[in-house]
Design a protein around this motif. Structure first.
Motif, PDB file in Angstrom:
ATOM      1  N   LEU A   1       0.826  -1.207   0.000  1.00  0.00           N
ATOM      2  CA  LEU A   1       0.000   0.000   0.000  1.00  0.00           C
ATOM      3  C   LEU A   1       0.861   1.258   0.000  1.00  0.00           C
ATOM      4  CD1 LEU A   1      -2.691  -1.220   2.544  1.00  0.00           C
ATOM      5  CD2 LEU A   1      -3.171  -0.514   0.189  1.00  0.00           C
ATOM      6  N   GLN A   2       1.944   1.225   0.750  1.00  0.00           N
ATOM      7  CA  GLN A   2       2.835   2.387   0.791  1.00  0.00           C
ATOM      8  C   GLN A   2       3.558   2.584  -0.538  1.00  0.00           C
ATOM      9  OE1 GLN A   2       4.855   1.210   4.482  1.00  0.00           O
ATOM     10  NE2 GLN A   2       4.131   3.116   5.404  1.00  0.00           N
ATOM     11  N   LYS A   3       3.901   1.491  -1.190  1.00  0.00           N
ATOM     12  CA  LYS A   3       4.590   1.598  -2.479  1.00  0.00           C
ATOM     13  C   LYS A   3       3.726   2.270  -3.537  1.00  0.00           C
ATOM     14  CE  LYS A   3       7.939  -2.194  -2.226  1.00  0.00           C
ATOM     15  NZ  LYS A   3       8.339  -3.511  -2.793  1.00  0.00           N
ATOM     16  N   ILE A   4       2.415   2.047  -3.453  1.00  0.00           N
ATOM     17  CA  ILE A   4       1.557   2.617  -4.494  1.00  0.00           C
ATOM     18  C   ILE A   4       0.899   3.925  -4.079  1.00  0.00           C
ATOM     19  CG2 ILE A   4       1.086   0.355  -5.527  1.00  0.00           C
ATOM     20  CD1 ILE A   4      -1.675   0.485  -4.251  1.00  0.00           C
ATOM     21  N   GLY A   5       1.249   4.437  -2.873  1.00  0.00           N
ATOM     22  CA  GLY A   5       0.760   5.773  -2.570  1.00  0.00           C
ATOM     23  C   GLY A   5       0.247   6.068  -1.182  1.00  0.00           C
ATOM     24  N   ALA A   6       0.057   5.050  -0.325  1.00  0.00           N
ATOM     25  CA  ALA A   6      -0.431   5.340   1.032  1.00  0.00           C
ATOM     26  C   ALA A   6       0.633   6.100   1.819  1.00  0.00           C
ATOM     27  CB  ALA A   6      -0.806   4.052   1.755  1.00  0.00           C
ATOM     28  N   ASP A   7       0.243   7.211   2.453  1.00  0.00           N
ATOM     29  CA  ASP A   7       1.171   8.002   3.251  1.00  0.00           C
ATOM     30  C   ASP A   7       1.345   7.430   4.649  1.00  0.00           C
ATOM     31  OD1 ASP A   7       1.637  10.303   1.360  1.00  0.00           O
ATOM     32  OD2 ASP A   7      -0.542  10.423   1.547  1.00  0.00           O
ATOM     33  N   GLU A   8       0.267   6.886   5.184  1.00  0.00           N
ATOM     34  CA  GLU A   8       0.312   6.290   6.516  1.00  0.00           C
ATOM     35  C   GLU A   8      -0.534   5.025   6.543  1.00  0.00           C
ATOM     36  OE1 GLU A   8      -0.594   8.924   9.739  1.00  0.00           O
ATOM     37  OE2 GLU A   8       0.575  10.572   8.886  1.00  0.00           O
ATOM     38  N   ILE A   9      -0.198   4.125   7.486  1.00  0.00           N
ATOM     39  CA  ILE A   9      -0.931   2.874   7.657  1.00  0.00           C
ATOM     40  C   ILE A   9      -1.486   2.815   9.076  1.00  0.00           C
ATOM     41  CG2 ILE A   9      -0.806   0.360   7.627  1.00  0.00           C
ATOM     42  CD1 ILE A   9      -0.373   1.552   4.886  1.00  0.00           C
ATOM     43  N   ILE A  10      -2.734   2.397   9.195  1.00  0.00           N
ATOM     44  CA  ILE A  10      -3.363   2.176  10.498  1.00  0.00           C
ATOM     45  C   ILE A  10      -3.499   0.672  10.704  1.00  0.00           C
ATOM     46  CG2 ILE A  10      -5.452   2.470  11.882  1.00  0.00           C
ATOM     47  CD1 ILE A  10      -6.000   5.025  10.351  1.00  0.00           C
ATOM     48  N   TYR A  11      -3.069   0.196  11.901  1.00  0.00           N
ATOM     49  CA  TYR A  11      -3.187  -1.212  12.263  1.00  0.00           C
ATOM     50  C   TYR A  11      -4.124  -1.335  13.466  1.00  0.00           C
ATOM     51  CZ  TYR A  11       1.317  -1.665   9.738  1.00  0.00           C
ATOM     52  OH  TYR A  11       2.335  -1.628   8.823  1.00  0.00           O
ATOM     53  N   PRO A  12      -5.430  -1.182  13.300  1.00  0.00           N
ATOM     54  CA  PRO A  12      -6.324  -1.114  14.465  1.00  0.00           C
ATOM     55  C   PRO A  12      -6.343  -2.369  15.333  1.00  0.00           C
ATOM     56  CG  PRO A  12      -7.566  -1.262  12.416  1.00  0.00           C
ATOM     57  CD  PRO A  12      -6.155  -1.015  12.045  1.00  0.00           C
ATOM     58  N   GLU A  13      -6.391  -3.542  14.730  1.00  0.00           N
ATOM     59  CA  GLU A  13      -6.464  -4.765  15.533  1.00  0.00           C
ATOM     60  C   GLU A  13      -5.162  -5.019  16.264  1.00  0.00           C
ATOM     61  OE1 GLU A  13      -7.907  -8.103  13.376  1.00  0.00           O
ATOM     62  OE2 GLU A  13      -9.696  -7.062  12.660  1.00  0.00           O
ATOM     63  N   ARG A  14      -4.038  -4.826  15.590  1.00  0.00           N
ATOM     64  CA  ARG A  14      -2.744  -5.023  16.228  1.00  0.00           C
ATOM     65  C   ARG A  14      -2.547  -4.046  17.381  1.00  0.00           C
ATOM     66  NH1 ARG A  14       2.581  -2.873  13.385  1.00  0.00           N
ATOM     67  NH2 ARG A  14       1.630  -0.983  14.259  1.00  0.00           N
ATOM     68  N   ASP A  15      -2.898  -2.767  17.145  1.00  0.00           N
ATOM     69  CA  ASP A  15      -2.703  -1.753  18.170  1.00  0.00           C
ATOM     70  C   ASP A  15      -3.609  -1.969  19.371  1.00  0.00           C
ATOM     71  OD1 ASP A  15      -0.821  -0.656  16.517  1.00  0.00           O
ATOM     72  OD2 ASP A  15      -2.104   0.942  15.768  1.00  0.00           O
ATOM     73  N   MET A  16      -4.857  -2.370  19.129  1.00  0.00           N
ATOM     74  CA  MET A  16      -5.775  -2.642  20.235  1.00  0.00           C
ATOM     75  C   MET A  16      -5.321  -3.858  21.025  1.00  0.00           C
ATOM     76  SD  MET A  16      -8.023  -0.383  20.686  1.00  0.00           S
ATOM     77  CE  MET A  16      -9.033  -1.302  21.843  1.00  0.00           C
ATOM     78  N   ALA A  17      -4.797  -4.867  20.336  1.00  0.00           N
ATOM     79  CA  ALA A  17      -4.309  -6.062  21.025  1.00  0.00           C
ATOM     80  C   ALA A  17      -3.131  -5.716  21.936  1.00  0.00           C
ATOM     81  CB  ALA A  17      -3.899  -7.128  20.005  1.00  0.00           C
ATOM     82  N   LYS A  18      -2.249  -4.853  21.445  1.00  0.00           N
ATOM     83  CA  LYS A  18      -1.090  -4.441  22.241  1.00  0.00           C
ATOM     84  C   LYS A  18      -1.541  -3.659  23.473  1.00  0.00           C
ATOM     85  CE  LYS A  18       2.559  -3.065  20.037  1.00  0.00           C
ATOM     86  NZ  LYS A  18       3.529  -2.236  19.262  1.00  0.00           N
TER      87      LYS A  18
END
Length: 216
Positions: free
Chosen positions: A108-125
């Motif tokens: 996703l970042q390679k084709i243009g996403a500036d930032e990534i959200i990882y909601p499940e990973r972050d909530m689990a942490k």
């Protein structure tokens, strides 16, 4: 106030759009599910039925005019890729994509996403820390080492001031605020006295705060 475009009304996309609107932003949502669009239409500025992978639809939305575009299609990675690429090609100022896969994030970042959200990973942490550390009420990680915690005031601090305890030098943490019941009060003076029954919000090294919280 900012202008936001949320594409994809799954659980995350819906909650995101509602919270963005509650914060005073001008929010447009796009999804090809008529029922989902109808359910949220009263909560956002504009709600449109459409397929984000159709570049004519993105063109018509004027994606370049939004301050931020969110791609919330993690369950349909191919669509997420196509939408992200379409937003980038049409001059979107900022693209934030949701995923829980590191491999998908890189693509996703390679084709243009500036930032990534990882909601499940972050909530689990957050849940892992919150329920592993005694007396920790809330937790927010800023970096792998530096975090903000809400903890029950350690018993040994009750009745003493920040200066008396020499907290900043001794523990290398900063007291940000204290919560009395539902009221959050900023702490701006070293003369602040800790009271029983309070919780405190503090920022600093995660391992150090964890030890403080475990002491109770």
């Amino acid at each position: 106030m900012k202008t936001m475009l949320v594409i994809g009304l799954g659980r995350f996309g819906e909650h995101l759009a509602r919270h963005l609107a509650e914060l005073g932003n001008e929010v447009m949502v796009l999804d090809n599910d008529e029922e989902k669009v109808s359910q949220i239409s009263d909560s956002v500025e504009q709600a449109q039925i459409g397929d984000g992978t159709d570049y004519a639809v993105l063109e018509a939305l004027g994606v370049e005019d939004f301050d931020c575009c969110f791609v919330c299609m993690a369950q349909d990675f191919q669509s997420a890729l196509e939408i992200t690429a379409g937003l980038k090609e049409r001059g979107a100022k900022k693209i934030v994509a949701k995923t829980d896969s590191e491999r998908h994030a890189r693509l996703l970042q390679k084709i243009g996403a500036d930032e990534i959200i990882y909601p499940e990973r972050d909530m689990a942490k957050r849940a892992a820390v919150k329920y592993s550390v005694s007396n920790a009420l809330e937790f927010f990680e800023l970096t792998p080492e530096y975090s903000i915690f809400e903890i029950v005031s350690p018993h040994s601090w009750v009745g003493k001031t920040i200066i008396e305890l020499n907290i900043r030098s001794k523990y290398n943490v900063n007291i940000i605020a204290v919560r009395n019941g539902g009221r959050l009060v900023p702490v701006t003076s070293g003369d602040f006295i800790f009271r029983d029954g309070q919780s405190i919000i503090l920022a600093g090294d995660k391992k150090t705060i964890t030890k403080l919280a475990d002491k109770g």
